[in-house]
Design a protein around this motif. Structure first.
Motif, short mmCIF file in Angstrom:
data_model
loop_
_atom_site.label_atom_id
_atom_site.label_comp_id
_atom_site.label_asym_id
_atom_site.label_seq_id
_atom_site.Cartn_x
_atom_site.Cartn_y
_atom_site.Cartn_z
N GLU A 124 0.83 -1.20 0.00
CA GLU A 124 0.00 0.00 0.00
C GLU A 124 0.87 1.25 0.00
O GLU A 124 0.52 2.27 -0.59
CB GLU A 124 -0.92 -0.01 1.21
CG GLU A 124 -2.05 1.00 1.14
CD GLU A 124 -3.09 0.77 2.23
OE1 GLU A 124 -4.22 0.38 1.90
OE2 GLU A 124 -2.75 0.97 3.42
N ARG A 133 -5.52 -7.79 2.97
CA ARG A 133 -6.94 -7.62 2.68
C ARG A 133 -7.60 -8.98 2.52
O ARG A 133 -6.99 -9.92 1.98
CB ARG A 133 -7.14 -6.80 1.41
CG ARG A 133 -6.72 -5.34 1.53
CD ARG A 133 -6.98 -4.59 0.24
NE ARG A 133 -6.42 -3.24 0.28
CZ ARG A 133 -6.18 -2.50 -0.80
NH1 ARG A 133 -6.46 -2.99 -2.00
NH2 ARG A 133 -5.68 -1.29 -0.69
N TRP A 135 -9.73 -12.05 1.24
CA TRP A 135 -9.99 -12.62 -0.08
C TRP A 135 -11.01 -13.74 0.04
O TRP A 135 -10.97 -14.52 1.01
CB TRP A 135 -8.71 -13.17 -0.68
CG TRP A 135 -8.90 -13.92 -1.99
CD1 TRP A 135 -8.86 -13.39 -3.25
CD2 TRP A 135 -9.18 -15.32 -2.14
NE1 TRP A 135 -9.10 -14.37 -4.17
CE2 TRP A 135 -9.30 -15.57 -3.52
CE3 TRP A 135 -9.36 -16.38 -1.24
CZ2 TRP A 135 -9.59 -16.83 -4.04
CZ3 TRP A 135 -9.65 -17.64 -1.75
CH2 TRP A 135 -9.74 -17.86 -3.13
N THR A 139 -14.04 -12.57 -4.78
CA THR A 139 -13.38 -11.26 -4.78
C THR A 139 -12.99 -10.85 -6.20
O THR A 139 -12.37 -11.62 -6.94
CB THR A 139 -12.12 -11.29 -3.89
OG1 THR A 139 -12.50 -11.57 -2.55
CG2 THR A 139 -11.41 -9.94 -3.93
N LYS A 140 -13.36 -9.65 -6.56
CA LYS A 140 -12.98 -9.08 -7.86
C LYS A 140 -11.59 -8.45 -7.71
O LYS A 140 -11.45 -7.38 -7.13
CB LYS A 140 -13.99 -8.03 -8.33
CG LYS A 140 -15.42 -8.54 -8.43
CD LYS A 140 -15.54 -9.64 -9.48
CE LYS A 140 -17.00 -10.09 -9.63
NZ LYS A 140 -17.13 -11.22 -10.58
N MET A 141 -10.61 -9.14 -8.24
CA MET A 141 -9.23 -8.70 -8.03
C MET A 141 -8.88 -7.51 -8.92
O MET A 141 -9.44 -7.33 -10.01
CB MET A 141 -8.28 -9.86 -8.31
CG MET A 141 -8.58 -11.12 -7.50
SD MET A 141 -8.10 -10.95 -5.78
CE MET A 141 -6.39 -11.46 -5.91
N VAL A 142 -7.91 -6.71 -8.43
CA VAL A 142 -7.39 -5.58 -9.20
C VAL A 142 -5.87 -5.76 -9.29
O VAL A 142 -5.28 -6.59 -8.60
CB VAL A 142 -7.74 -4.23 -8.54
CG1 VAL A 142 -9.24 -4.06 -8.48
CG2 VAL A 142 -7.14 -4.13 -7.14
N ARG A 143 -5.24 -4.98 -10.13
CA ARG A 143 -3.78 -5.08 -10.29
C ARG A 143 -3.08 -4.21 -9.26
O ARG A 143 -3.35 -3.03 -9.14
CB ARG A 143 -3.37 -4.66 -11.71
CG ARG A 143 -3.87 -5.60 -12.79
CD ARG A 143 -3.12 -6.91 -12.77
NE ARG A 143 -3.67 -7.88 -13.73
CZ ARG A 143 -3.14 -9.08 -13.94
NH1 ARG A 143 -2.06 -9.45 -13.29
NH2 ARG A 143 -3.69 -9.91 -14.80
N PRO A 151 -6.78 -8.00 -3.73
CA PRO A 151 -8.15 -7.57 -3.44
C PRO A 151 -8.29 -6.06 -3.56
O PRO A 151 -7.31 -5.33 -3.35
CB PRO A 151 -8.36 -8.04 -1.99
CG PRO A 151 -7.38 -9.15 -1.80
CD PRO A 151 -6.18 -8.75 -2.62
N PRO A 152 -9.46 -5.56 -3.88
CA PRO A 152 -9.65 -4.12 -4.07
C PRO A 152 -9.58 -3.35 -2.76
O PRO A 152 -9.57 -3.92 -1.67
CB PRO A 152 -11.05 -4.03 -4.70
CG PRO A 152 -11.76 -5.24 -4.18
CD PRO A 152 -10.70 -6.32 -4.11
N ALA A 153 -9.55 -2.03 -2.88
CA ALA A 153 -9.37 -1.16 -1.71
C ALA A 153 -10.50 -1.29 -0.71
O ALA A 153 -10.31 -1.01 0.49
CB ALA A 153 -9.23 0.29 -2.17
N ASP A 154 -11.70 -1.70 -1.15
CA ASP A 154 -12.82 -1.80 -0.21
C ASP A 154 -12.88 -3.15 0.49
O ASP A 154 -13.77 -3.39 1.33
CB ASP A 154 -14.14 -1.52 -0.91
CG ASP A 154 -14.44 -2.47 -2.07
OD1 ASP A 154 -13.57 -3.31 -2.39
OD2 ASP A 154 -15.53 -2.36 -2.65
#
Length: 231
Positions: A124, A133, A135, A139-143, A151-154
């Motif tokens: 971060e 975070r 998982w 979970t909709k993963m981000v890069r 895992p996304p910021a939320d």
């Protein structure tokens, strides 16, 4: 303590370990040393070893990689049952495999279904401890950093009871050779209470020593496809 024997040959590996300490006295190497020349030599040696070990694991066939990943997953399940009764309700920090690392994603799903809380680490803030975070298979993963899925910021931040650390190399004193960023060592040093840290890697990547430096934090145990190797 540099000599001509320390120069890097064309095959990409070093003629001898850092500072030729092993040729003077095998017990000479001081893991708490802060001598700049020694630290520089260790860094060069580690870089060469990373390249060598990563090339070896990338040479594995798809089938070999899958077999080892399955074997390692079974060994990890054994550890979780023996030490945590299966780890239901515990937070396990896993990892998303990159660069030929053992793939434990099927086990992550299985453990989630068994009630283990799965987290993934991510960067971060540069040069700071990792954050974790939650998982789930949905979970909709981000890069994230280095293009690794995270895992996304939320996704909720949680603290691990058990933390897996993928290995490039390892030694019998449970020290881990990673990618050189120092993130996992920095994180373990900051966590209180400290989780059970399990270094995960290939049995073939064992080294006589990684020449530990003051910032290196030993794993609680080292786990390969052959079981617990140290710890």
């Amino acid at each position: 303590m540099n000599t001509e024997n320390d120069k890097k040959p064309q095959n990409g590996s070093y003629a001898s370990p850092p500072c030729l300490a092993h040729e003077i006295d095998p017990a000479y190497f001081d893991p708490m040393a802060v001598d700049p020349a020694q630290a520089r030599d260790v860094a060069h040696w580690r870089k060469a070893k990373r390249e060598e070990l990563r090339a070896a694991r990338k040479a594995l066939s798809v089938e070999q990689h899958a077999i080892i990943s399955e074997q390692l997953s079974e060994q990890l399940e054994n550890v979780l049952h023996a030490r945590f009764g299966g780890a239901k309700g515990h937070v396990l920090s896993a990892y998303w495999p990159i660069k030929g690392e053992p793939d434990l994603r099927k086990l992550m799903v299985k453990l989630h279904q068994a009630g283990v809380i799965i987290a993934l680490p991510l960067v971060e803030t540069k040069a700071a401890p990792l954050v974790f975070r939650r998982w789930t298979p949905e979970t909709k993963m981000v890069r994230g950093d280095w293009n690794i899925p995270v895992p996304p910021a939320d996704a909720p931040q949680i603290m691990p009871d058990i933390a897996l650390a993928p290995l490039v190399g390892w030694d019998g004193d449970r020290f881990r050779l990673g990618y050189g960023g120092g993130y996992f060592d920095r994180t373990l040093a900051a966590l209180d209470p400290r989780p059970l840290a399990i270094g995960v890697g290939y049995a073939s990547s064992r080294l006589p020593t990684i020449y530990p430096q003051p910032h290196d934090v030993p794993m609680s145990l080292i786990l390969t496809e052959q079981g617990v190797q140290a710890g």
